[in-house]
Write a protein that holds these residues in place. Structure first.
Motif, PDB file in Angstrom:
ATOM      1  N   CYS A  33      -6.392   1.421  16.649  1.00  0.00           N
ATOM      2  CA  CYS A  33      -5.414   0.705  17.469  1.00  0.00           C
ATOM      3  C   CYS A  33      -4.060   1.406  17.465  1.00  0.00           C
ATOM      4  O   CYS A  33      -3.390   1.462  18.486  1.00  0.00           O
ATOM      5  N   LEU A  34      -3.687   1.920  16.316  1.00  0.00           N
ATOM      6  CA  LEU A  34      -2.389   2.578  16.205  1.00  0.00           C
ATOM      7  C   LEU A  34      -2.369   3.924  16.908  1.00  0.00           C
ATOM      8  O   LEU A  34      -1.318   4.405  17.308  1.00  0.00           O
ATOM      9  N   SER A  92      -6.439   1.724  12.377  1.00  0.00           N
ATOM     10  CA  SER A  92      -6.030   3.108  12.676  1.00  0.00           C
ATOM     11  C   SER A  92      -6.290   3.445  14.144  1.00  0.00           C
ATOM     12  O   SER A  92      -5.461   4.072  14.788  1.00  0.00           O
ATOM     13  N   ILE A 137       2.575  -4.010  16.870  1.00  0.00           N
ATOM     14  CA  ILE A 137       2.241  -2.652  16.415  1.00  0.00           C
ATOM     15  C   ILE A 137       2.847  -2.403  15.046  1.00  0.00           C
ATOM     16  O   ILE A 137       2.208  -1.836  14.157  1.00  0.00           O
ATOM     17  N   GLU A 138       4.088  -2.857  14.846  1.00  0.00           N
ATOM     18  CA  GLU A 138       4.724  -2.723  13.524  1.00  0.00           C
ATOM     19  C   GLU A 138       3.946  -3.507  12.471  1.00  0.00           C
ATOM     20  O   GLU A 138       3.769  -3.040  11.345  1.00  0.00           O
ATOM     21  N   LYS A 180      -1.894  -1.560   7.754  1.00  0.00           N
ATOM     22  CA  LYS A 180      -2.511  -0.294   7.337  1.00  0.00           C
ATOM     23  C   LYS A 180      -2.030   0.104   5.944  1.00  0.00           C
ATOM     24  O   LYS A 180      -2.831   0.476   5.088  1.00  0.00           O
ATOM     25  N   THR A 224      -2.737 -10.280  15.991  1.00  0.00           N
ATOM     26  CA  THR A 224      -2.658  -9.076  16.841  1.00  0.00           C
ATOM     27  C   THR A 224      -3.980  -8.861  17.582  1.00  0.00           C
ATOM     28  O   THR A 224      -4.279  -7.760  18.010  1.00  0.00           O
ATOM     29  N   LEU A 244       0.764  -4.108  12.522  1.00  0.00           N
ATOM     30  CA  LEU A 244      -0.452  -3.342  12.229  1.00  0.00           C
ATOM     31  C   LEU A 244      -0.159  -2.145  11.331  1.00  0.00           C
ATOM     32  O   LEU A 244      -0.980  -1.795  10.476  1.00  0.00           O
ATOM     33  N   ARG A 245       0.999  -1.532  11.498  1.00  0.00           N
ATOM     34  CA  ARG A 245       1.385  -0.436  10.590  1.00  0.00           C
ATOM     35  C   ARG A 245       1.523  -0.963   9.156  1.00  0.00           C
ATOM     36  O   ARG A 245       1.100  -0.311   8.201  1.00  0.00           O
ATOM     37  N   ASN A 272       5.553  -4.393  20.533  1.00  0.00           N
ATOM     38  CA  ASN A 272       6.065  -3.491  19.497  1.00  0.00           C
ATOM     39  C   ASN A 272       6.078  -4.164  18.123  1.00  0.00           C
ATOM     40  O   ASN A 272       5.805  -3.516  17.114  1.00  0.00           O
TER      41      ASN A 272
END
Length: 118
Positions: free
Chosen positions: A115-116, A113, A8-9, A15, A61, A11-12, A5
C-alpha cells in the motif's frame, strides 16, 4: 493534511510498529519454548494490545489497503492462543506465536508495504 495523507502516515506507523511487534512475539515464543513462562506471560498483554492497535489501524485505513489484509485468520489464531493460555499449555502458546501468529503479522507487513509503495 488530507485524510488520505493521514491514513498513509498511519500505515507508515503501522509498518514501524509491526517490526517491534514481531520482535516481541519472537521473544515471547522463545520464553515459552524454553520454560521461562513467567517472562512470556509478562509480554502477552503488550502483544495483545499491539495486535489490537494494528487491527484497528488497518480497519480505519481499509479504503487504502484495498481489503488486502484479512483479519479473520488472525482472530482464529488469537482464539487458539487464548485456549492454550487457559490450558496453561505454554509450549503450544510458543508454537502458536512462532508458527501461526508471526506469519500473519508478516503478511500484514507485506500488505502494508504494498500500500505504501502505491
Amino acid at each position: 493534511m488530507s485524510i488520505e495523507n493521514q491514513k498513509i502516515e498511519l500505515l507508515r506507523t503501522v509498518k514501524e510498529y509491526i517490526n517491534n511487534l514481531r520482535k516481541g512475539i519472537t521473544k515471547s515464543a522463545e520464553y515459552f519454548q524454553s520454560g521461562e513462562d513467567e517472562k512470556g506471560f509478562n509480554m502477552v498483554t503488550s502483544i495483545a494490545e499491539g495486535i489490537n492497535w494494528i487491527a484497528d489501524a488497518i480497519e480505519s485505513t481499509r479504503d487504502i489497503v484495498n481489503k488486502n489484509i484479512f483479519l479473520d485468520n488472525l482472530n482464529d489464531k488469537l482464539n487458539q492462543i487464548v485456549e492454550a493460555m487457559e490450558n496453561r499449555d505454554t509450549v503450544l502458546i510458543g508454537d502458536l506465536f512462532q508458527y501461526e501468529l508471526l506469519p500473519i503479522i508478516d503478511d500484514m507487513d507485506k500488505a502494508v508495504s504494498r500500500c505504501l509503495l502505491n
